[in-house]
Design a protein around this motif. Sequence first.
Motif, PDB file in Angstrom:
ATOM      1  N   THR A 295      37.344  37.026  -1.693  1.00 22.70           N
ATOM      2  CA  THR A 295      36.786  35.436  -1.154  1.00 22.70           C
ATOM      3  C   THR A 295      37.815  34.974  -2.066  1.00 22.70           C
ATOM      4  O   THR A 295      38.030  35.039  -3.384  1.00 22.70           O
ATOM      5  N   GLY A 296      37.957  33.772  -2.001  1.00 27.14           N
ATOM      6  CA  GLY A 296      38.211  32.616  -2.709  1.00 27.14           C
ATOM      7  C   GLY A 296      37.605  32.031  -3.635  1.00 27.14           C
ATOM      8  O   GLY A 296      38.484  31.699  -4.132  1.00 27.14           O
ATOM      9  N   VAL A 297      36.557  31.744  -4.170  1.00 24.59           N
ATOM     10  CA  VAL A 297      35.796  31.446  -5.464  1.00 24.59           C
ATOM     11  C   VAL A 297      36.315  32.732  -6.192  1.00 24.59           C
ATOM     12  O   VAL A 297      36.424  32.622  -7.361  1.00 24.59           O
ATOM     13  N   ARG A 298      36.196  34.109  -5.891  1.00 24.38           N
ATOM     14  CA  ARG A 298      36.416  34.963  -7.056  1.00 24.38           C
ATOM     15  C   ARG A 298      37.938  34.759  -7.049  1.00 24.38           C
ATOM     16  O   ARG A 298      38.514  35.590  -8.336  1.00 24.38           O
ATOM     17  N   ALA A 299      38.814  34.866  -5.867  1.00 25.45           N
ATOM     18  CA  ALA A 299      39.967  34.130  -6.384  1.00 25.45           C
ATOM     19  C   ALA A 299      40.503  33.418  -7.660  1.00 25.45           C
ATOM     20  O   ALA A 299      41.611  33.791  -8.230  1.00 25.45           O
ATOM     21  N   GLU A 300      40.021  32.106  -7.120  1.00 28.95           N
ATOM     22  CA  GLU A 300      40.062  31.027  -7.570  1.00 28.95           C
ATOM     23  C   GLU A 300      39.427  31.454  -9.796  1.00 28.95           C
ATOM     24  O   GLU A 300      40.107  30.879 -10.822  1.00 28.95           O
ATOM     25  N   GLN A 301      38.144  32.057 -10.073  1.00 28.60           N
ATOM     26  CA  GLN A 301      37.938  32.518 -11.321  1.00 28.60           C
ATOM     27  C   GLN A 301      39.048  33.316 -11.777  1.00 28.60           C
ATOM     28  O   GLN A 301      39.618  33.389 -12.674  1.00 28.60           O
ATOM     29  N   ALA A 302      39.822  34.240 -10.888  1.00 26.58           N
ATOM     30  CA  ALA A 302      40.456  34.861 -11.216  1.00 26.58           C
ATOM     31  C   ALA A 302      41.629  34.248 -11.874  1.00 26.58           C
ATOM     32  O   ALA A 302      41.739  35.302 -13.059  1.00 26.58           O
TER      33      ALA A 302
END
Length: 83
Positions: A29-36
């Motif tokens: 997901t984009g959310v997980r990528a952004e948080q990482a």
Amino acid sequence: MPCFVFVAPSGDGWIVRGDFDDGPLEFATGVRAEQAARDLCHRLSDAGEPVVLEIRLRNGERAGRFLFPAYLAEPTMPVALRA
């Protein structure tokens, strides 16, 4: 010169890539990528490296661009600046 980190769509998921030796990091997901990516930027800035984070949408448009200044032991400095 700042280090650059990018979040972008890739096939069925999202990738985080940038000026680091490891290959791109893949996320569902984009959310997980952004948080990482943000976590990585914080670690790099804490180590004294200024970082620019750029986030792209699925259609290729830029969703955001953020500057993480090098940590200068100044607790009142903002953590990230919208560029």
